[in-house]
Scaffold this motif. Structure first.
Motif, mmCIF file in Angstrom:
data_model
loop_
_atom_site.group_PDB
_atom_site.id
_atom_site.type_symbol
_atom_site.label_atom_id
_atom_site.label_comp_id
_atom_site.label_asym_id
_atom_site.label_seq_id
_atom_site.Cartn_x
_atom_site.Cartn_y
_atom_site.Cartn_z
ATOM 1 N N ASP A 150 0.684 -1.272 0.053
ATOM 2 C CA ASP A 150 -0.016 0.185 0.112
ATOM 3 C C ASP A 150 0.950 1.270 0.084
ATOM 4 O OD1 ASP A 150 -2.340 -1.625 0.104
ATOM 5 O OD2 ASP A 150 -2.395 -1.524 2.246
ATOM 6 N N VAL A 151 2.012 1.354 0.840
ATOM 7 C CA VAL A 151 2.707 2.390 0.927
ATOM 8 C C VAL A 151 3.484 2.636 -0.422
ATOM 9 C CG1 VAL A 151 5.020 3.473 2.171
ATOM 10 C CG2 VAL A 151 3.085 2.215 3.452
ATOM 11 N N ILE A 152 4.040 1.635 -0.985
ATOM 12 C CA ILE A 152 4.715 1.625 -2.283
ATOM 13 C C ILE A 152 3.838 2.280 -3.512
ATOM 14 C CG2 ILE A 152 5.966 0.397 -4.109
ATOM 15 C CD1 ILE A 152 6.992 -1.504 -1.746
ATOM 16 N N PHE A 153 2.597 1.839 -3.218
ATOM 17 C CA PHE A 153 1.553 2.142 -4.110
ATOM 18 C C PHE A 153 1.169 3.422 -4.301
ATOM 19 C CE2 PHE A 153 -0.692 -1.561 -6.531
ATOM 20 C CZ PHE A 153 0.581 -2.095 -6.564
ATOM 21 N N MET A 154 1.196 4.223 -2.750
ATOM 22 C CA MET A 154 0.873 5.496 -2.547
ATOM 23 C C MET A 154 1.978 6.391 -3.241
ATOM 24 S SD MET A 154 0.081 5.840 1.401
ATOM 25 C CE MET A 154 -0.782 4.551 2.432
ATOM 26 N N ILE A 155 3.314 6.136 -3.269
ATOM 27 C CA ILE A 155 4.461 6.685 -3.789
ATOM 28 C C ILE A 155 4.486 6.641 -5.267
ATOM 29 C CG2 ILE A 155 6.986 7.021 -4.126
ATOM 30 C CD1 ILE A 155 7.032 5.408 -1.365
ATOM 31 N N ASP A 156 3.986 5.422 -5.687
ATOM 32 C CA ASP A 156 3.938 5.186 -7.233
ATOM 33 C C ASP A 156 2.750 6.156 -7.747
ATOM 34 O OD1 ASP A 156 5.503 3.418 -8.660
ATOM 35 O OD2 ASP A 156 4.646 1.714 -7.237
ATOM 36 N N ASP A 157 1.735 6.448 -7.001
ATOM 37 C CA ASP A 157 0.401 7.270 -7.706
ATOM 38 C C ASP A 157 0.843 8.535 -7.554
ATOM 39 O OD1 ASP A 157 -0.734 4.623 -8.554
ATOM 40 O OD2 ASP A 157 -2.116 4.763 -6.587
ATOM 41 N N ILE A 158 1.848 9.130 -7.211
ATOM 42 C CA ILE A 158 2.217 10.411 -7.058
ATOM 43 C C ILE A 158 2.394 10.938 -8.237
ATOM 44 C CG2 ILE A 158 3.739 12.390 -6.232
ATOM 45 C CD1 ILE A 158 4.349 10.705 -3.731
ATOM 46 N N ASP A 159 1.827 12.212 -8.797
ATOM 47 C CA ASP A 159 1.978 12.620 -10.296
ATOM 48 C C ASP A 159 3.510 12.930 -10.174
ATOM 49 O OD1 ASP A 159 -0.348 12.880 -11.493
ATOM 50 O OD2 ASP A 159 -0.631 14.768 -11.208
ATOM 51 N N GLY A 160 3.891 12.623 -11.632
ATOM 52 C CA GLY A 160 5.336 13.051 -11.827
ATOM 53 C C GLY A 160 6.293 11.429 -11.591
ATOM 54 N N VAL A 161 5.787 10.797 -10.608
ATOM 55 C CA VAL A 161 6.574 9.400 -10.466
ATOM 56 C C VAL A 161 6.317 8.531 -11.363
ATOM 57 C CG1 VAL A 161 6.547 7.515 -8.996
ATOM 58 C CG2 VAL A 161 6.399 9.531 -7.884
ATOM 59 N N TYR A 162 7.202 8.218 -12.088
ATOM 60 C CA TYR A 162 6.972 7.361 -13.342
ATOM 61 C C TYR A 162 7.386 5.606 -12.972
ATOM 62 C CZ TYR A 162 10.122 5.013 -16.969
ATOM 63 O OH TYR A 162 10.618 4.068 -18.172
ATOM 64 N N ARG A 163 8.131 5.461 -11.943
ATOM 65 C CA ARG A 163 8.366 4.003 -11.749
ATOM 66 C C ARG A 163 9.163 4.007 -10.323
ATOM 67 N NH1 ARG A 163 10.736 -0.485 -13.200
ATOM 68 N NH2 ARG A 163 12.834 0.400 -13.662
ATOM 69 N N THR A 164 8.974 2.971 -9.793
ATOM 70 C CA THR A 164 9.638 2.927 -8.397
ATOM 71 C C THR A 164 10.351 1.463 -8.447
ATOM 72 O OG1 THR A 164 7.805 1.685 -7.444
ATOM 73 C CG2 THR A 164 8.212 4.097 -7.013
ATOM 74 N N GLU A 165 11.363 1.114 -7.773
ATOM 75 C CA GLU A 165 11.904 -0.068 -7.551
ATOM 76 C C GLU A 165 12.288 -0.325 -6.110
ATOM 77 O OE1 GLU A 165 14.997 -0.700 -11.422
ATOM 78 O OE2 GLU A 165 15.497 -1.733 -9.441
ATOM 79 N N THR A 166 11.899 -1.445 -5.560
ATOM 80 C CA THR A 166 11.905 -1.539 -4.006
ATOM 81 C C THR A 166 12.917 -2.776 -3.434
ATOM 82 O OG1 THR A 166 9.908 -0.962 -3.721
ATOM 83 C CG2 THR A 166 10.580 -2.388 -1.786
ATOM 84 N N MET A 167 13.628 -2.520 -2.517
ATOM 85 C CA MET A 167 14.564 -3.413 -1.845
ATOM 86 C C MET A 167 14.182 -3.684 -0.259
ATOM 87 S SD MET A 167 18.779 -2.582 -1.768
ATOM 88 C CE MET A 167 18.770 -1.185 -0.869
ATOM 89 N N ILE A 168 14.111 -4.835 -0.108
ATOM 90 C CA ILE A 168 13.412 -5.377 1.278
ATOM 91 C C ILE A 168 14.790 -5.528 2.188
ATOM 92 C CG2 ILE A 168 12.034 -6.986 2.544
ATOM 93 C CD1 ILE A 168 10.534 -5.497 0.400
ATOM 94 N N SER A 169 14.280 -4.885 3.435
ATOM 95 C CA SER A 169 15.326 -5.160 4.331
ATOM 96 C C SER A 169 15.020 -6.446 5.170
ATOM 97 C CB SER A 169 15.488 -3.997 5.290
ATOM 98 O OG SER A 169 16.069 -4.573 6.694
ATOM 99 N N LEU A 170 15.914 -7.538 5.063
ATOM 100 C CA LEU A 170 15.598 -8.551 5.734
ATOM 101 C C LEU A 170 16.232 -8.569 7.467
ATOM 102 C CD1 LEU A 170 17.036 -11.182 3.245
ATOM 103 C CD2 LEU A 170 14.716 -10.901 3.681
ATOM 104 N N GLU A 171 16.724 -7.423 7.540
ATOM 105 C CA GLU A 171 17.122 -7.313 9.070
ATOM 106 C C GLU A 171 18.049 -6.129 9.013
ATOM 107 O OE1 GLU A 171 19.547 -10.832 10.974
ATOM 108 O OE2 GLU A 171 20.973 -9.074 11.000
ATOM 109 N N GLU A 172 17.494 -5.211 10.164
ATOM 110 C CA GLU A 172 18.167 -3.968 10.292
ATOM 111 C C GLU A 172 19.299 -4.181 11.353
ATOM 112 O OE1 GLU A 172 16.948 0.632 10.693
ATOM 113 O OE2 GLU A 172 16.016 -0.595 12.237
ATOM 114 N N SER A 173 20.622 -4.408 11.100
ATOM 115 C CA SER A 173 21.499 -4.829 11.954
ATOM 116 C C SER A 173 22.100 -3.687 12.669
ATOM 117 C CB SER A 173 22.495 -5.577 10.848
ATOM 118 O OG SER A 173 21.943 -6.574 10.283
#
Lengths: 160, 160, 160, 160, 160, 160, 160, 160
Positions: B122-145
């Protein structure tokens, strides 16, 4: 989750005030929420014991302190079995403020703060020279536009 | 730089104590540094006025609060002239805690915290839906070390 | 192809019914197709012997079972001569449900199911630690929108 | 999770037998588990009602049926707001057996089965021609080495 | 260039006819160009001796011969000093019809023809298994739309 | 395949001789294979009619002709529905000798021959300027090390 | 090439001396080469007229001048037909010191010099905002280790 | 910065004239700026001693000299600790005119000039064969459109 500490409305309001200023006196919080200062103290203590409040930190202006260079460094390892060892070495470099084990092309993803390009090169080379690090890729921040967890915190407490 | 505020040894020691616990009473700092509480107060005030101390924030355990999902989202814009506008829209999404204008393949690079995979979507889609945003790429954190600016702060004050 | 088993119209209709419900009694199939239950039995047996019907499996709701995390893991090998060996090791990890030898940048491409981010990290590290695996890259599923071979099966039987 | 249906040891053993052969008579399961066939029926019904058992499907040999070409197709959308619409169109193509909304460079990631290279081209072009699809990237499977959810199911039931 | 063999108008016209059909009798060429067959013979011989005409080859329909699978394979070497050795090994695989030393991400770039996906896998693995080959990446042709040097040849002869 | 033309041992031997030299007189082939020249003629005619022999072409030394620059150009289209149209435009550029519809990141993949860097730029720009072409990426050949279909042809005829 | 200006041994020696110091007096060159100053003058004039010597430039220490930030910016165009127009716009930005039309993923590749990160962002945004520029990617120089055409010039003159 | 040499208006005007022609006589500069030739001499000497003027170089037409091939070569090292050693080896190759330590995917990024494709291959292989170089990637310049530091220099002197 069953092991999630249950915060009530009063806890949320206390957190909501502390988030904006960790140094606000407990008597001020008490007055605002119409409870006793002792209650505030007990609640904060309970949230600290439960590990929800892990501490507090200053927000400094790094640029004024001469540390205006921010970069993200993606780290490739020779082998993921080295992840723990490399993270311990990275942890000895104070200029790395954040590090994640990640999916995607990098094994570890770090945020660094440095004085300037030359210093950044030194920090990147420190990471590169750790045993088990196979290669790094760096992305430079041209401007840190948002760095604010307070909005999230307020949302969490409204949301729960 | 000529416009850099000059901190002296006493300032550094005050900051060094506040970094570890922003709630430490000024009287404790005064006692430790063998100065008056008034001096501590004046020094802190001066550093706040100079913009070096920008505030303080709680360190909460996000996992205990149900927000254990961290991801980095790279944002491509249609045109960099939209950077300011898009950052203002991103700033309205409380789950984005950090955002940078960057070099490399992304125009903007964000850190998000979410409850779980579904919420992250949902959060990624909120960013994606902003006017002027053309595409997003996401990298997931498996652990905040590592997530610790204190080591950096201590280094800065030792270093200056 | 000359070695392709020839299915006739009746076989197709039997398969078409079994695809929707593998537990439908043969007597029901027989009644629907106006043939004897014995014929249904013979035909199914023949298709099993020919290896066309390889078995049947339950469709479970993995989310309800606590396994809602799906990821695709691309595996790079040190050398393709290790493909067979690595696939045998991967086959010992029950959380890998699909694996392909592929063209493109990966040597092997896997689908995994895990309980959550932490568990996914463990599964990915199991793959990473296999001898001969040089590196992996992971892509997280935010939502499994389609997982349905029945449409394909019906199309095949209409098509033949 | 509180809304997770609780399966007991008997449920697990029933599922464990059905996983290997969905057509095994309930009387056989009953005999093996030393319970009545009625109990088996009740338990299975309960798991179906709870949505844990969603159905059953045949495992066919697609190569023998002339569908030996497998590919993974990554789909880029013009805008993520089109995700739902595009998934509905993809769902009308029977040769797409799996589709995920994903993180990383693709918006949607599909698995397709086709007869041969020519047919695969047609299927890929069908996806490419959907309104809102901006570009696709295809990775060909040279060999499907593992396709087996049974190991996972057995592990889940041992694990719970 | 000073060492470039000089072709005159007659040479061009002879080549132009041979390009379309290498088996056209010299007497036909002679008649068309209003010269003697002996002259045609002498000219062709001269162009062969100069190395301009290197030979002739049949254009076969590979699909009719069962070789309809075309792929491009990018080869990464451990070290470019191995280029010559690896090319000699690649030269022993008859299914590789073209190979280039290239700039960009690959060291060597090959075109292969195979019978089908399975055969392509075998050919790719033969390349992968050569000493000094570190990794390969494959791109599958879905359709060979143009394969025609005749247009180029005619253009060259018009152009010179 | 049922529609595959059946070549016998004699056909193979004829092809094997023509592959090495398309101009070898049929009487020479006849003598070598101990058959009549008429038989050779009939067989070749039959293979031409069946479309197996599609023609013959000269092998010229492009470097001697001043065309020593070879590059591979990957073409991205705005939409795959434009594939046919773009291929027709590409087909009008004589410097493109090969073009494939491909999987992977490119929609169309071409091989070009040019005189030098400047000429290559012109050819690439011709492709770039076709309606529907969104972007191209070029990989330069530093050396054409293998360009030989004869080994494949001989293998096919030995193999059949 | 036939149109290549022929330099003799004396020209080479003159160039060799000027390369190291463009301000060396012609009388010094004459003395060293045992020729007259007039001859030096004539030769230099001839090389200027032939366009071989295009001018001379100072080598300044950009870091001392406050311009220590170097970056390479890859530019993607919407369409290569805009190349000329965009290059003219880029040419108006004095901070771009080099620009090439390139193969590979970028259409145009620039080198920029800026004062610091903030200034670099401004320069990159100037490029980004040119009509026809679709996207840019930036690579930061951490250290300019070699910038020396003199070695090449000496090699050329020894080589010819 | 405090250690930055202070240039005054006269210095700027002197530099501005020398930038356009390093061989302009000091008397001409003096006349133009209405100062004595001795002053020009003193000022230039001072700027040379301060290291601001590092030297002067000829601008030659490399194409006329037969060196028209320009490429950028990205170098990957096995380990960044080898950076200094590899740069020293690269420095021995005169065809490398520029080299940077960079962020992003490459460790070192070079510009080379060569005679033609064949020569470029030789230069690239020289770099590839240096101990510690793990791989290189090359991008060819199709046209050097801008190579001009004079605009930057004039801007700097106007700007200071």
């Amino acid at each position: 989750m069953s092991n999630k500490f249950r915060l009530d409305e009063v806890d949320h309001q206390i957190l909501d005030m502390l988030i904006d200023n960790t140094r606000v006196p407990f008597t001020d919080i008490a007055k605002k929420l119409l409870i006793s200062a002792g209650t505030v103290h007990v609640r904060v203590k309970k949230m600290e014991d439960a590990g929800i409040i892990m501490g507090s930190s200053l927000t400094l202006d790094y640029e004024k302190l001469g540390y205006s260079f921010i970069a993200y460094v993606g780290v490739f390892l020779n082998n993921t079995s080295q992840t723990k060892f490399v993270l311990e070495r990275i942890n000895e470099i104070p200029f790395v403020t954040v590090a994640h084990v990640t999916t995607g092309k990098f094994n570890i993803f770090c945020k660094i703060r440095a004085k300037d390009t030359k210093h950044a090169k030194d920090v990147i080379f420190m990471i590169d020279d750790i045993d088990g690090v196979y290669r790094t890729e760096t992305m430079i921040s041209l401007e840190e536009s948002i760095n604010d967890k307070k909005r999230l915190m307020h949302t969490i407490f409204k949301d729960i």
